[in-house]
Write a protein that holds these residues in place. Structure first.
Motif, PDB file in Angstrom:
ATOM      1  N   PRO A  20       0.802  -1.215   0.000  1.00  0.00           N
ATOM      2  CA  PRO A  20       0.000   0.000   0.000  1.00  0.00           C
ATOM      3  C   PRO A  20       0.837   1.268   0.000  1.00  0.00           C
ATOM      4  CG  PRO A  20      -0.868  -1.570   1.603  1.00  0.00           C
ATOM      5  CD  PRO A  20       0.462  -2.102   1.146  1.00  0.00           C
ATOM      6  N   GLY A  25      -0.593   2.107  -7.031  1.00  0.00           N
ATOM      7  CA  GLY A  25      -0.898   3.501  -7.318  1.00  0.00           C
ATOM      8  C   GLY A  25      -0.055   4.404  -6.459  1.00  0.00           C
ATOM      9  N   GLU A  28      -1.130   6.311  -3.125  1.00  0.00           N
ATOM     10  CA  GLU A  28      -1.454   5.627  -1.880  1.00  0.00           C
ATOM     11  C   GLU A  28      -0.410   5.854  -0.789  1.00  0.00           C
ATOM     12  OE1 GLU A  28      -2.448   1.555  -2.505  1.00  0.00           O
ATOM     13  OE2 GLU A  28      -3.955   2.002  -4.021  1.00  0.00           O
ATOM     14  N   THR A  34      -6.309   8.968   0.119  1.00  0.00           N
ATOM     15  CA  THR A  34      -6.727   7.573   0.133  1.00  0.00           C
ATOM     16  C   THR A  34      -7.420   7.279  -1.187  1.00  0.00           C
ATOM     17  OG1 THR A  34      -8.948   7.931   1.042  1.00  0.00           O
ATOM     18  CG2 THR A  34      -7.125   7.800   2.617  1.00  0.00           C
ATOM     19  N   GLU A  35      -7.976   6.091  -1.293  1.00  0.00           N
ATOM     20  CA  GLU A  35      -8.675   5.731  -2.524  1.00  0.00           C
ATOM     21  C   GLU A  35      -9.869   6.637  -2.782  1.00  0.00           C
ATOM     22  OE1 GLU A  35      -8.267   3.465  -5.070  1.00  0.00           O
ATOM     23  OE2 GLU A  35      -6.242   3.373  -4.243  1.00  0.00           O
ATOM     24  N   ASP A  36     -10.485   7.163  -1.721  1.00  0.00           N
ATOM     25  CA  ASP A  36     -11.716   7.927  -1.931  1.00  0.00           C
ATOM     26  C   ASP A  36     -11.747   9.294  -1.260  1.00  0.00           C
ATOM     27  OD1 ASP A  36     -11.907   7.092   0.672  1.00  0.00           O
ATOM     28  OD2 ASP A  36     -13.619   5.765   0.356  1.00  0.00           O
ATOM     29  N   ARG A  77     -12.559  11.107  -5.829  1.00  0.00           N
ATOM     30  CA  ARG A  77     -12.247  11.326  -4.415  1.00  0.00           C
ATOM     31  C   ARG A  77     -13.018  12.530  -3.879  1.00  0.00           C
ATOM     32  NH1 ARG A  77      -6.689  10.372  -6.261  1.00  0.00           N
ATOM     33  NH2 ARG A  77      -5.924   8.400  -5.404  1.00  0.00           N
ATOM     34  N   ARG A 339      -5.461  11.342 -11.377  1.00  0.00           N
ATOM     35  CA  ARG A 339      -5.808  10.339 -10.369  1.00  0.00           C
ATOM     36  C   ARG A 339      -4.607   9.932  -9.532  1.00  0.00           C
ATOM     37  NH1 ARG A 339      -9.557   8.067  -6.968  1.00  0.00           N
ATOM     38  NH2 ARG A 339      -8.856   5.971  -6.419  1.00  0.00           N
ATOM     39  N   ASP A 340      -3.441   9.817 -10.140  1.00  0.00           N
ATOM     40  CA  ASP A 340      -2.232   9.434  -9.399  1.00  0.00           C
ATOM     41  C   ASP A 340      -1.680  10.663  -8.679  1.00  0.00           C
ATOM     42  OD1 ASP A 340      -2.404   6.808 -10.216  1.00  0.00           O
ATOM     43  OD2 ASP A 340      -1.133   7.116 -11.973  1.00  0.00           O
TER      44      ASP A 340
END
Length: 407
Positions: A20, A25, A28, A34-36, A77, A339-340
């Motif tokens: 993680p 990604g 992270e 976080t993812e969201d 997100r 996104r990254d």
């Protein structure tokens, strides 16, 4: 054999546990991401002597973030905005910011308020690589010299002092000027800039009286008498609410009504006009940089604010608009970063803006930081215009006035 097998299992487990952080990604492993969610911090004066500025600015920032979140967020997100009340106390700002960065692990800071407060955390954030986007302050130090992770946008006081002097001499034809300014970094920057502009660009004009005042003083009788004795034609007033309406009221009471009084852009708000009253406030002029109609409830961006406060006819004041602009500028950077998401990706995204026009942002330009020698890489907009109180409302009385180059 058992030892080798155990070692193999330990290595595999270690890689799984670290995945993680280093895999899955790049975002992270980034604080606050976080993812969201994207966790973001801010400090504002929600109480104390300038809560009349901090409260609306925080509301405007929250309104914009809520608008973005309700539309699906940024690349899937939601933005988790955490605003702390520093009461316009730099010591509070510093401790609250450390808590946001070190305990809450925010991804970035956005929209913090007040020159002494943002200067108290500017180097801390830059040294730790925490992006600091939009400050509710005009201190020149935010932009010059440039800092890699600091992105100011509001006109700084170097620009404002220059434009104030240019307007009074070039557009109004005044030659005997006075100035009243806060005995603080912001006021000193504006004074130095106005004085230098007059000396270098306008030899026929003169700053005949310049008076620094305590940032918390409410008695301006001595300053007013000095301005009257100097027979000034125009006064540049670099103070904030509640000092500005107090000065206007006392100037009216003492009969200092002939000179044009031009306030700094922190006073471009109906609350200042209302506090000054119809007699003392009428004719007061003020610098501005927000290209938005503060009288029309149908102006499209105001729908964002109206939805947030739950009133269909609500119009944000100038301080709330500043918060909305902070939110729009920051979320545009996040959108461009992709996104990254990393802090470095946000910096590159901000640097890609070239006179970007948003719904409220009047034009954002940043350049790559490089080796830090490009002094224009972190400047905000470079022009302002003037509003005047007419029949109790603020109306534009000038076109955009560009910074006067003194080289």
């Amino acid at each position: 054999m058992r030892t080798k097998k155990s070692l193999f299992v330990c290595v595999v487990l270690s890689l799984v546990l670290l995945a993680p952080v280093f895999g899955g990604g790049q975002q992270e492993g980034v604080p606050g991401v976080t993812e969201d969610t994207i966790r973001v911090g801010s400090t504002m004066a929600l109480s104390g002597p300038v809560a009349a500025i901090g409260g609306p600015m925080a509301e405007g920032l929250r309104a914009w973030i809520a608008h973005v979140n309700n539309a699906g967020g940024i690349h899937g997100r939601q933005i988790d905005l955490r605003i702390q009340d520093d009461q316009f106390n730099p010591a509070n700002t510093a401790s609250l910011t450390r808590r946001l960065v070190e305990r809450d692990r925010v991804f970035a800071m956005v929209g913090s308020l007040g020159t002494p407060c943002v200067l108290a955390i500017m180097d801390y954030l830059n040294d730790r690589g925490v992006p600091f986007v939009y400050q509710g302050a005009g201190a020149t130090q935010l932009a010059v010299p440039p800092k890699q992770y600091v992105f100011p946008f509001q006109p700084n006081y170097l620009l404002e002092g220059n434009v104030m002097a240019t307007y009074m001499v070039e557009e109004l034809g005044l030659t005997r000027l006075g100035m009243v300014y806060r005995n603080a970094d912001d006021g000193q920057d504006a004074y130095n800039s106005a004085r230098e502009t007059i000396e270098k660009a306008y030899p026929n004009a003169k700053l005949v009286e310049a008076i620094s005042v305590d940032p918390y003083s409410s008695d301006f009788s001595t300053a007013i008498r000095r301005l009257q004795a100097a027979d000034v034609e125009g006064i540049m007033l670099v103070t904030f609410n509640p000092q500005t309406p107090a000065f206007l009221q006392q100037a009216y009471e003492f009969g200092l009504t002939d000179p044009v009084i031009l306030g700094s852009y922190a006073n471009a708000d109906a609350s200042v006009v209302a506090a000054a009253g119809p007699d003392a406030g009428e004719g007061f002029q003020v610098m501005a940089w927000v290209a938005a109609d503060l009288t029309d409830p149908d102006f499209p961006p105001w729908k964002i604010y109206q939805d947030f406060v739950g009133r269909a006819d609500a119009i944000p004041n100038a301080f709330a608009v500043a918060g909305m602009i902070a939110g729009e500028l920051f979320t545009e950077g996040l959108e461009r970063a992709g996104r990254d998401l990393t802090r470095e990706a946000l910096v590159e995204a901000m640097e890609s803006m070239d006179n970007w026009q948003g719904q409220l942002v009047p034009g954002a330009t940043y350049h790559p930081f490089g080796d830090g020698t490009d002094v224009t890489s972190r400047l905000g907009i470079q022009a302002m215009y003037v509003l005047e109180v007419q029949n109790g409302g603020l109306a534009p009385v000038s076109q955009w006035i560009q910074y006067r180059d003194l080289d």
